[in-house]
Write a protein that holds these residues in place. Sequence first.
Motif, PDB file in Angstrom:
ATOM      1  N   SER A  14       0.428  -1.155   0.074  1.00 27.38           N
ATOM      2  CA  SER A  14      -0.264   0.042  -0.058  1.00 27.38           C
ATOM      3  C   SER A  14       0.948   1.095  -0.380  1.00 27.38           C
ATOM      4  CB  SER A  14      -1.132  -0.249   0.958  1.00 27.38           C
ATOM      5  OG  SER A  14      -0.203   0.191   2.674  1.00 27.38           O
ATOM      6  N   VAL A 290     -15.136   1.717  -4.944  1.00 25.51           N
ATOM      7  CA  VAL A 290     -13.696   1.557  -5.500  1.00 25.51           C
ATOM      8  C   VAL A 290     -12.938   1.296  -6.526  1.00 25.51           C
ATOM      9  CG1 VAL A 290     -14.127   0.081  -3.610  1.00 25.51           C
ATOM     10  CG2 VAL A 290     -14.296  -0.737  -5.349  1.00 25.51           C
ATOM     11  N   ASP A 293      -6.043  -1.495  -9.122  1.00 23.83           N
ATOM     12  CA  ASP A 293      -5.444  -0.889  -9.091  1.00 23.83           C
ATOM     13  C   ASP A 293      -5.064  -1.971 -11.111  1.00 23.83           C
ATOM     14  OD1 ASP A 293      -4.668  -4.365  -9.050  1.00 23.83           O
ATOM     15  OD2 ASP A 293      -3.722  -4.046  -7.219  1.00 23.83           O
ATOM     16  N   TRP A 299      -8.472  -3.322  -4.270  1.00 24.81           N
ATOM     17  CA  TRP A 299      -9.393  -2.777  -4.532  1.00 24.81           C
ATOM     18  C   TRP A 299      -9.025  -0.889  -3.377  1.00 24.81           C
ATOM     19  CZ3 TRP A 299     -12.493  -3.069  -8.824  1.00 24.81           C
ATOM     20  CH2 TRP A 299     -12.775  -4.053  -8.939  1.00 24.81           C
ATOM     21  N   HIS A 300      -9.164  -0.067  -3.599  1.00 26.14           N
ATOM     22  CA  HIS A 300      -9.390   0.620  -2.290  1.00 26.14           C
ATOM     23  C   HIS A 300     -10.403   1.574  -2.930  1.00 26.14           C
ATOM     24  CE1 HIS A 300      -7.865   3.930  -5.533  1.00 26.14           C
ATOM     25  NE2 HIS A 300      -7.351   3.000  -5.628  1.00 26.14           N
ATOM     26  N   ARG A 301     -10.819   2.139  -1.569  1.00 24.98           N
ATOM     27  CA  ARG A 301     -12.013   3.240  -1.553  1.00 24.98           C
ATOM     28  C   ARG A 301     -11.925   4.551  -2.392  1.00 24.98           C
ATOM     29  NH1 ARG A 301     -14.786   4.671   4.567  1.00 24.98           N
ATOM     30  NH2 ARG A 301     -15.236   5.845   2.605  1.00 24.98           N
TER      31      ARG A 301
END
Length: 309
Positions: A14, A290, A293, A299-301
């Motif tokens: 991250s 979301v 990448d 997956w990110h918010r």
Amino acid sequence: MRRGLRFLGWRPDSTSHREKLVSALGTTLALILLYGVTHLVMAEAALWVTGSMGASAVLVFAMPHGTLSQPWSVIGGHVLSAAFGVACVQWLPPGFWLAALAVGGSVVIMMYARCLHPPGSATAMIVVLGGPQITEAGFAFVVYPILLDVLVIVLFAVAFNALFDGRRYPLPLVRHQVSRAPGIAPEDFEHALKQMNAYMDIEFDDLLRLVELANNNAQSKGVAAADLVTGAYYSNGLPGRNWSVREVQQVVNRPGRAGRVRYRIVKGAGEGGNGICRVSEFVRWARYRVEPDEQRRLWHRVTGEEEAS
């Protein structure tokens, strides 16, 4: 493949590209300075020590907030381990087992002294295997170059990390305003850590701060009907096998009738499937918007600022 990598210890990363470059730059500059200072007097011995100090530099600049990277861990770990290594050489008969004893003994000493620092054990081995010049120096070798080297690394780390936002060294310079996470008291964490009976490379305050931030994110506002965007991804935010990500393919709003959402399940439970439901149902299901990448593995918010852009 993914399970095999996880078994080997591979984890999603991250950290940003900037953070990686800053870590590499700090490590490089510290070792250049260290090389110059150490070689002023003991050139040959310094070559032996550089290996363990290089490992310390990686910890200090790549993980400046880690417990293994703090000044007492770095200084105490190297100095105590070096002293134990010298004692082994001076007071015990030579043998193939001596280096192993120096490493094992240094681990015990560092753990009881609360300064566990893996490169310190490498220093203990270097003292035993380093040759006549280090042996002849005896306990003076602990002061120079060992003590001098670690002081150079620590002092440079304090100055270097102060130049960048989000980085402070040592850790007490990081000011976290930590409030108690609802339902979980600091004593609960302390008891849980004791039950695990394992060395954790994270400060207690950082652990509380992490849980607090995660809790704040979990309590943030969900997705509204007006937020739905064709081609965007949404997650239900559920743990484990119930987690799922859907891509909105079409939003149909009909005057006087309930709107419909056509979607595709791109990750998690039901992956590869398609569906259609009312907008109100989709909004109740969706918790976050979301984004993936490049490999769609992590997956990110999407924050409010990213949604607006």
